[in-house]
Enzyme design. Structure first.
Site, PDB file in Angstrom:
ATOM      1  N   HIS A 305       0.827  -1.215   0.000  1.00  0.00           N
ATOM      2  CA  HIS A 305       0.000   0.000   0.000  1.00  0.00           C
ATOM      3  C   HIS A 305       0.856   1.256   0.000  1.00  0.00           C
ATOM      4  O   HIS A 305       1.814   1.397   0.750  1.00  0.00           O
ATOM      5  CB  HIS A 305      -1.034   0.003   1.136  1.00  0.00           C
ATOM      6  N   GLU A 351      -5.175   1.840   2.286  1.00  0.00           N
ATOM      7  CA  GLU A 351      -5.211   0.669   3.172  1.00  0.00           C
ATOM      8  C   GLU A 351      -5.386   1.088   4.620  1.00  0.00           C
ATOM      9  O   GLU A 351      -6.109   0.445   5.375  1.00  0.00           O
ATOM     10  CB  GLU A 351      -3.916  -0.138   3.000  1.00  0.00           C
ATOM     11  N   GLU A 352      -4.727   2.180   5.020  1.00  0.00           N
ATOM     12  CA  GLU A 352      -4.672   2.508   6.445  1.00  0.00           C
ATOM     13  C   GLU A 352      -6.025   2.888   7.032  1.00  0.00           C
ATOM     14  O   GLU A 352      -6.327   2.523   8.165  1.00  0.00           O
ATOM     15  CB  GLU A 352      -3.673   3.645   6.679  1.00  0.00           C
ATOM     16  N   ASP A 379       3.389  -6.135   3.514  1.00  0.00           N
ATOM     17  CA  ASP A 379       2.948  -5.069   4.414  1.00  0.00           C
ATOM     18  C   ASP A 379       3.308  -5.446   5.843  1.00  0.00           C
ATOM     19  O   ASP A 379       2.486  -5.414   6.745  1.00  0.00           O
ATOM     20  CB  ASP A 379       1.438  -4.839   4.280  1.00  0.00           C
ATOM     21  N   HIS A 450       2.894   3.332  12.797  1.00  0.00           N
ATOM     22  CA  HIS A 450       1.874   4.378  12.985  1.00  0.00           C
ATOM     23  C   HIS A 450       2.340   5.495  13.913  1.00  0.00           C
ATOM     24  O   HIS A 450       1.521   6.143  14.566  1.00  0.00           O
ATOM     25  CB  HIS A 450       0.575   3.778  13.541  1.00  0.00           C
TER      26      HIS A 450
END
Length: 501
Positions: A305, A351-352, A379, A450
């Site tokens: 992604h 995607e997130e 990923d 993140h």
């Protein structure tokens, strides 16, 4: 960076790698973050890989493995993406810049590429800060926090309320009306990567559940395996017609402080979150392919992604995966002869915080999915390769085992028990596409995932090159093998964490 052809015989490439690679000791392979399985990964008791490659196939292995290890192209490209484009939250100008960067890069590599439209959410972070208010027990303390993607804003003056701590959604439900007017603090004990699947639901579903019970805000302990007071964001989801509230992740240290202080009595916090939800934006998946020479309608898909969160620069999540699959296409395109089948790279958008790109690809290519003979998603960060996992029908290991020898020097020639899918591949499951996991060491992935710390310096260039070599060879093997994997008859167990769908 040099992009000149650098070809090593496979024997030399493997000797080079064996001398450079860290020993793959008896330590059990660590958990992979995407998808995150609560079960412990393990190596299957399978016969060792035995080379049955022809001389021509061994030469091809050298043309793919050697440059992946020696050229440093993947790391240089990752620097372009992270330092040049930066954070890439879907719907942002930076996400569009990443799309254009990917198209230019594929063009420079001589790989045909194009955009496919995706409509994405547009959430903007804005101002954010919080504090534990002074009381008879404390002079007050600031909170290190990040709003969760999808959070509602507070009023401009902020929200002030007492905190109530819960450790599960069941504990929250049991409190009933007692959470009304309060800030619900979701605490947990994540300590290793394998814990992510156990606790991700607190972030993904907890704030919505708290809102339905009358809470005014939610705080979630960061899903992290290490912290220097670094909060980790992530997506949270609210029902379209349901109540919404401000929600933020707090650093591990601040979560521990809240927990200690709540043991001694009431605690009040003040939160200010200026996030906003803008109209949906037009964006794109980036698709590229190397056309197969004999069976071009049969597709081996490599996915990663392109979007990231708006903090850090998305080096591990998922810049590393992006450059691995791009490099696989570049190296395969340079071969004197294309593989039998088409190798297609898809850089998914969103995607997130929505999975719109994965769904859009599956819908746009629905008629073609029965001819997708395998799909790999990268990923899980840029760690060293550990091995290969399969979600396919019977006979998959037997089909691939003769092709595993070039992975021996990479420390990745084992078949592993566990997941093989990924979040962006999950919409393809109804078409029974076989999934192949090229698993990497993700034991430290959640140290930075993140967070502001997910930057290029956290990615080891040698580990990245080894995993790039493994992905490249496995993609070629699937595209060149005389036969194809049998299609699975049932979906893989649902191990995709909340917030990754």
């Amino acid at each position: 960076m040099s992009t000149s052809t650098f070809v090593l015989p496979v024997s030399l490439a493997l000797r080079l790698l064996t001398s450079a690679a860290p020993q793959n000791t008896a330590t059990a392979p660590s958990q992979d973050p995407a998808p995150k399985s609560p079960a412990t990964s393990s190596v299957k008791a399978a016969p060792p890989a035995v080379s049955k490659l022809s001389a021509a196939q061994q030469t091809t292995a050298g043309r793919l493995v050697g440059p992946a290890l020696a050229e440093g192209h993947a790391y240089a490209r990752l620097a372009e993406l992270t330092d040049g484009v930066g954070p890439r939250l879907s719907g942002s100008e930076s996400a569009e810049a990443a799309v254009q960067w990917a198209l230019r890069s594929f063009q420079a590599d001589g790989v045909k590429a194009w955009k496919e439209p995706v409509k994405v959410p547009r959430w903007v972070r804005g101002e954010e800060h919080g504090e534990i208010l002074p009381s008879e027990r404390t002079r007050g303390l600031p909170l290190a926090l990040l709003a969760l993607g999808g959070s509602a804003p507070t009023p401009p003056e902020g929200i002030t309320a007492e905190v109530v701590e819960v450790n599960s959604l069941e504990e929250l439900a049991a409190l009933g009306d007692k959470v009304k007017g309060r800030v619900v603090f979701f605490n947990h004990t994540m300590a290793e990567a394998a814990d992510y699947g156990r606790f991700a639901g607190l972030r993904g579903r907890g704030p919505a559940a708290a809102a339905k019970q009358g809470a005014v805000a939610a705080l979630v302990r960061s899903l992290a395996t290490a912290s220097l007071r670094t909060p980790h964001t992530g997506a949270t989801r609210f029902d379209e017609a349901g109540p919404r509230l401000p929600a933020a992740a707090v650093s591990v240290e601040d979560a521990l402080t809240l927990h200690r202080m709540l043991q001694g009595g009431a605690v009040k916090v003040r939160l200010v979150l200026g996030c906003s939800e803008l109209p949906e934006a037009d964006s794109s998946n980036v698709v590229a392919e190397v056309r197969g020479r004999e069976k071009p309608d049969e597709v081996v898909l490599l996915g990663a992604h392109l979007d990231s969160w708006d903090v850090g620069t998305g080096a591990h999540d998922d810049g590393a995966g992006v450059v691995m699959v791009m490099e696989a296409a570049r190296l395969i395109a340079k071969l004197p002869q294309a593989p039998r089948r088409t190798v297609r790279v898809v850089l998914f958008m969103n995607e997130e915080n929505g999975l719109r790109g994965g769904r859009a690809y599956a819908e746009a290519h629905a008629k073609e999915l029965p001819r997708h003979v395998a799909a790999i998603e990268m990923d899980a960060g840029g760690g060293r390769p550990l091995g290969v996992s399969l979600h396919a029908g019977p006979g998959g290991e037997a089909l691939l085992r003769p092709w595993m020898a070039p992975l021996e020097g990479l420390g990745a020639a084992e078949f592993l028990v566990g997941h093989a899918t990924g979040a962006d591949l999950s919409p393809m499951e109804p078409a029974h596409v076989p999934f192949v996991g090229v698993r990497v060491d993700s034991s430290r992935y959640f140290d930075v995932h993140h967070s502001m710390a997910d930057t290029l310096d956290k990615v080891d260039p040698q580990d990245l090159s080894r995993s790039t070599a493994a992905v490249t060879w496995m993609a070629y093997a699937l595209a060149e093998a005389p036969g194809t994997l049998a299609r699975p008859t049932a979906p893989e167990a649902d191990v995709t964490p909340p917030g990754k769908k």
